[in-house]
Design an enzyme around this catalytic site. Structure first.
Site, PDB file in Angstrom:
ATOM      1  N   ILE A   1       0.840  -1.203   0.000  1.00  0.00           N
ATOM      2  CA  ILE A   1       0.000   0.000   0.000  1.00  0.00           C
ATOM      3  C   ILE A   1       0.874   1.252   0.000  1.00  0.00           C
ATOM      4  O   ILE A   1       0.638   2.195  -0.768  1.00  0.00           O
ATOM      5  CB  ILE A   1      -0.994  -0.028   1.186  1.00  0.00           C
ATOM      6  CG1 ILE A   1      -1.961  -1.210   1.025  1.00  0.00           C
ATOM      7  CG2 ILE A   1      -1.768   1.286   1.269  1.00  0.00           C
ATOM      8  CD1 ILE A   1      -2.893  -1.445   2.207  1.00  0.00           C
TER       9      ILE A   1
ATOM     10  N   ALA B   1      -3.648   2.941   8.567  1.00  0.00           N
ATOM     11  CA  ALA B   1      -3.098   1.622   8.901  1.00  0.00           C
ATOM     12  C   ALA B   1      -3.919   0.982  10.023  1.00  0.00           C
ATOM     13  O   ALA B   1      -4.914   0.298   9.753  1.00  0.00           O
ATOM     14  CB  ALA B   1      -1.627   1.766   9.266  1.00  0.00           C
ATOM     15  N   ARG B   2      -3.519   1.209  11.248  1.00  0.00           N
ATOM     16  CA  ARG B   2      -4.286   0.771  12.406  1.00  0.00           C
ATOM     17  C   ARG B   2      -4.181   1.871  13.467  1.00  0.00           C
ATOM     18  O   ARG B   2      -3.124   2.483  13.627  1.00  0.00           O
ATOM     19  CB  ARG B   2      -3.750  -0.541  12.983  1.00  0.00           C
ATOM     20  CG  ARG B   2      -4.126  -1.775  12.188  1.00  0.00           C
ATOM     21  CD  ARG B   2      -5.630  -2.086  12.245  1.00  0.00           C
ATOM     22  NE  ARG B   2      -5.990  -3.298  11.520  1.00  0.00           N
ATOM     23  CZ  ARG B   2      -6.375  -3.316  10.238  1.00  0.00           C
ATOM     24  NH1 ARG B   2      -6.458  -2.199   9.534  1.00  0.00           N
ATOM     25  NH2 ARG B   2      -6.689  -4.469   9.663  1.00  0.00           N
TER      26      ARG B   2
ATOM     27  N   GLU C   1     -11.824   1.580  18.160  1.00  0.00           N
ATOM     28  CA  GLU C   1     -12.968   1.762  17.254  1.00  0.00           C
ATOM     29  C   GLU C   1     -14.216   1.086  17.813  1.00  0.00           C
ATOM     30  O   GLU C   1     -14.112  -0.017  18.339  1.00  0.00           O
ATOM     31  CB  GLU C   1     -12.634   1.167  15.873  1.00  0.00           C
ATOM     32  CG  GLU C   1     -11.519   1.943  15.198  1.00  0.00           C
ATOM     33  CD  GLU C   1     -11.107   1.364  13.851  1.00  0.00           C
ATOM     34  OE1 GLU C   1     -11.818   0.475  13.331  1.00  0.00           O
ATOM     35  OE2 GLU C   1     -10.075   1.799  13.339  1.00  0.00           O
TER      36      GLU C   1
ATOM     37  N   HIS D   1     -13.054   4.150   9.276  1.00  0.00           N
ATOM     38  CA  HIS D   1     -12.372   2.950   8.767  1.00  0.00           C
ATOM     39  C   HIS D   1     -12.925   2.540   7.392  1.00  0.00           C
ATOM     40  O   HIS D   1     -13.525   1.472   7.250  1.00  0.00           O
ATOM     41  CB  HIS D   1     -12.479   1.797   9.772  1.00  0.00           C
ATOM     42  CG  HIS D   1     -11.392   0.767   9.594  1.00  0.00           C
ATOM     43  ND1 HIS D   1     -10.830   0.071  10.641  1.00  0.00           N
ATOM     44  CD2 HIS D   1     -10.760   0.296   8.485  1.00  0.00           C
ATOM     45  CE1 HIS D   1      -9.912  -0.773  10.179  1.00  0.00           C
ATOM     46  NE2 HIS D   1      -9.848  -0.647   8.864  1.00  0.00           N
TER      47      HIS D   1
HETATM   48  C1  DGY Z   1      -7.735  -4.290   6.172  1.00  0.00           C
HETATM   49  O1  DGY Z   1      -7.917  -4.979   5.172  1.00  0.00           O
HETATM   50  O2  DGY Z   1      -6.867  -4.533   6.990  1.00  0.00           O
HETATM   51  C2  DGY Z   1      -8.639  -3.129   6.336  1.00  0.00           C
HETATM   52  O3  DGY Z   1      -8.339  -2.388   7.453  1.00  0.00           O
HETATM   53  C3  DGY Z   1     -10.072  -3.605   6.348  1.00  0.00           C
HETATM   54  O4  DGY Z   1     -10.863  -2.551   6.045  1.00  0.00           O
END
Ligand code: DGY
Length: 311
Positions: free
Chosen positions: A154, A230-231, A260, A278
């Site tokens: 990504i 990302a997270r 979340e 998200h």
């Molecule tokens: C993932 O694919 O990790 C995304 O966060 C899902 O939406």
């Protein structure tokens, strides 16, 4: 009777792909007890990022469970060690969502640098009194530096689109190394210190939890923007909220959060942060492709073949 349990309503193509194996669905797994009851006897689970799959779930499923197919590229919701210990296969959905998340990242960059959320809120609230020379002026992208932390699929796809905006890319990694796709790789600290926009593209692991903490934010330019698709827990959300409130950095755009769907209350009060629920991979095309890849993994394992994208 073998069945696959999915924790979201998936497109019609998925049941067809899995046939003759039955696809059962429970919509959403916020109710843990309902999830534990539903997994009982399943041969395969198709899980979402919101499902914590750990020993409790694996025990509840029982000995017939053969694969946990996460419908996501990230898999911090899975206890992969526990899954493997039982000889169960775990898979994710890489590649198919790369373009959607990269496109979305650029949308977030534009939204925060050009103050789109703030402007839209103002119009809807009836606060627009007419064109103004210095009204809601933002920051131009051309000639700026985008620091991308994480040179995976990504991150690299975000970089590939940068030339369209005349933006220079620097990747940040644990160690400076050879160029990636023609872009230099520098230490994370150097990327934080020199970039006008910093975008995060690392998985959540022990070594990336709170990678962007108060110290890291302190290295950023006061004019810089932070983007997180990302997270949530890659960023110390409280430290970021403090920095944004004190205008120690110019702004942030966040698609992911530490708890979340709870968002740090300070962030909700600030105009210099774009808050999104998200949505990085949320296009019809990509969600369909993710579900299909997960279903193909399930089918392969239940048919005794190797999965396409094992963890
Ligand atoms: C993932 O694919 O990790 C995304 O966060 C899902 O939406």
């Amino acid at each position: 009777m073998a069945f696959v349990l999915a924790t979201a309503a998936l497109p019609p193509s998925i049941a067809a792909l899995l046939a003759p194996i039955e696809l059962r669905t429970i919509a959403g797994t916020t109710d843990r007890q309902a999830f534990l009851a539903a997994v009982r006897g399943a041969s395969a689970l198709m899980t979402m990022v919101t499902d914590r799959v750990d020993d409790e779930v694996l025990d509840a499923a029982g000995p017939g469970l053969r694969i946990v197919a996460n419908v996501a590229v990230g898999y911090d919701n899975l206890d992969v060690a526990a899954i493997r210990r039982r000889g169960i296969v775990a898979t994710n959905t890489p590649d198919v969502l790369t373009g959607a998340v990269a496109e979305f990242t650029w949308g977030m960059i534009l939204a925060v640098t050009r103050r789109l959320g703030e402007a839209e809120r103002l119009v809807r609230a009836g606060g627009w009194k007419g064109w103004g020379f210095d009204f809601l002026t933002g920051t131009e992208l051309a000639g700026k530096q985008l620091g991308i932390i994480g040179a995976g699929r990504i991150g690299r796809d975000v970089a590939r689109r940068a030339s369209a905006f005349d933006v220079r890319v620097v990747f940040g990694g644990r160690r400076p190394g050879p160029d990636v796709d023609g872009h230099p790789v520098r230490s994370i600290d150097e990327v934080l210190q020199t970039s006008d926009i910093v975008s995060l593209h690392v998985p959540l692991r022990d070594d990336t939890r709170h990678l962007i903490d108060a110290r890291a934010i302190g290295l950023m330019k006061p004019t810089a923007f932070l983007i997180n698709t990302a997270r949530g827990a890659v960023v110390d959300e409280a430290a970021l909220a403090d920095a944004l409130e004190a205008r120690r950095i110019a702004g942030a755009a966040l698609d992911v959060f530490e708890r979340e769907p709870v968002v740090h209350p300070t962030l909700l009060t600030l105009e210099n942060v774009v808050l999104l629920p998200h949505l990085g991979s949320a296009t019809v095309e990509t969600r369909t492709a993710m579900a299909e890849l997960a279903a193909k993994n399930v089918k392969a394992v239940l048919d005794g073949r190797a999965p396409l994208t094992p963890l």
